[in-house]
Motif scaffolding. Sequence first.
Motif, short mmCIF file in Angstrom:
data_model
loop_
_atom_site.label_atom_id
_atom_site.label_comp_id
_atom_site.label_asym_id
_atom_site.label_seq_id
_atom_site.Cartn_x
_atom_site.Cartn_y
_atom_site.Cartn_z
N ARG A 13 -6.61 -8.64 -3.48
CA ARG A 13 -7.46 -8.10 -2.42
C ARG A 13 -8.58 -7.23 -2.96
NH1 ARG A 13 -2.84 -9.60 -0.81
NH2 ARG A 13 -2.32 -10.13 1.37
N GLY A 14 -8.59 -6.98 -4.27
CA GLY A 14 -9.63 -6.18 -4.87
C GLY A 14 -9.52 -4.71 -4.56
N TRP A 15 -8.33 -4.24 -4.22
CA TRP A 15 -8.13 -2.83 -3.88
C TRP A 15 -7.79 -2.02 -5.11
CZ3 TRP A 15 -4.15 -3.87 0.63
CH2 TRP A 15 -4.82 -4.48 1.70
N THR A 16 -8.29 -0.80 -5.15
CA THR A 16 -7.85 0.14 -6.17
C THR A 16 -6.51 0.73 -5.74
OG1 THR A 16 -8.90 2.06 -5.15
CG2 THR A 16 -10.25 0.74 -6.67
N GLN A 17 -5.87 1.43 -6.65
CA GLN A 17 -4.61 2.09 -6.29
C GLN A 17 -4.83 3.14 -5.21
OE1 GLN A 17 -3.46 3.34 -10.24
NE2 GLN A 17 -2.18 1.52 -10.57
N ASP A 18 -5.96 3.85 -5.28
CA ASP A 18 -6.26 4.84 -4.25
C ASP A 18 -6.48 4.18 -2.89
OD1 ASP A 18 -6.05 7.04 -5.92
OD2 ASP A 18 -8.17 7.00 -6.49
N THR A 27 -1.78 7.81 -7.24
CA THR A 27 -0.86 8.14 -8.34
C THR A 27 0.54 7.62 -8.05
OG1 THR A 27 -2.13 10.14 -8.86
CG2 THR A 27 0.14 10.04 -9.66
N HIS A 28 0.94 7.71 -6.79
CA HIS A 28 2.26 7.19 -6.38
C HIS A 28 2.28 5.66 -6.56
CE1 HIS A 28 5.75 7.46 -3.26
NE2 HIS A 28 6.02 6.64 -4.24
N ILE A 29 1.21 5.00 -6.14
CA ILE A 29 1.12 3.54 -6.31
C ILE A 29 1.26 3.18 -7.78
CG2 ILE A 29 -0.33 1.50 -6.05
CD1 ILE A 29 0.67 2.56 -3.40
N SER A 30 0.55 3.89 -8.64
CA SER A 30 0.60 3.63 -10.08
C SER A 30 2.02 3.80 -10.62
CB SER A 30 -0.35 4.58 -10.81
OG SER A 30 -0.23 4.44 -12.22
N ALA A 89 -4.23 4.79 0.42
CA ALA A 89 -4.76 5.23 1.70
C ALA A 89 -4.23 4.36 2.84
CB ALA A 89 -6.29 5.19 1.68
N ARG A 90 -4.10 3.08 2.60
CA ARG A 90 -3.55 2.18 3.62
C ARG A 90 -2.06 2.40 3.87
NH1 ARG A 90 -7.91 -0.54 1.51
NH2 ARG A 90 -8.99 -1.99 2.92
#
Length: 276
Positions: free
Chosen positions: A28-33, A44-47, A37-38
């Motif tokens: 989807r081309g999303w960054t971790q941030d 940082t938690h996603i990472s 947010a979604r």
Amino acid sequence: MVNRKVLDPEMSPGAAFGQRLRQLRDERGWTQDELGARMGCTGTHISAVETGRRPPTNRFAAGADRAFGTGDKFQRMVSALQNTALLEGFPEYVRQEVRAAEIRLFELGIVPGLLQTPEYAAAIATGAVRRGAITEQQADERLTLLAERQASLVRTPPPFVYAVLDESCIRRPVGGPEVMAVQLAKLVAFAELPNTVLQVAPYELGERRPFDLPVRLVTLADRSMIAYAESAMQGYLDRNTGLVLPMLTAYHQLQAEAMPQAASVAMIEQLRKGTP
């Protein structure tokens, strides 16, 4: 992106979850941030979840399913992760164990799995089920995996196996006198193999015993090494040479302090003969 950690979904259920999370995020081309947010958390938690530094929770999985529109797929992955009888890191350890040139074991309280008889292993699993620690299905999972691990030792050439057992391993009764008698006989037979060394670390070692947790060290054919240690609730797998080599040194110190094999076998034989 250059230092991006490579994810191996075969390492563990948690690693498979993190790899799938990253894959869908990349698609989807999303960054971790942006994904955070979604989902209502930080990048940082996603990472941390993607790289296995934090385990995914039910709430996190539900948020991922909402963000990606994946129904309950992530929630089912977490359910499988929580319901497995295997500690984090152990499946990857097993994959390396079956390729090992050398295996070094230290165990406390119970005989190491690779050296257990089927009856002894079943008694341990049954005890865990009775305590409610695992389900009967999980007990079957453990016993099936153990049988596969033991079978993998019968190969050409076989791995060299060093085993140091804390004295508690041979004195703690498991499964009743008959089960223990057969188990102790198996240890004696193990010590007689040309590719094994068996030692007992006596209680008298006291504070000189370097390990307070079970330890497994594997040397692969290319001489690289991995270490695996575990507590009651978590397993730890490490390939970092800076961490593995000190553990190897400590293992050598343990072998030097432990009883020689002949004396160890004599102790085991004495216990076996004293078992009705």
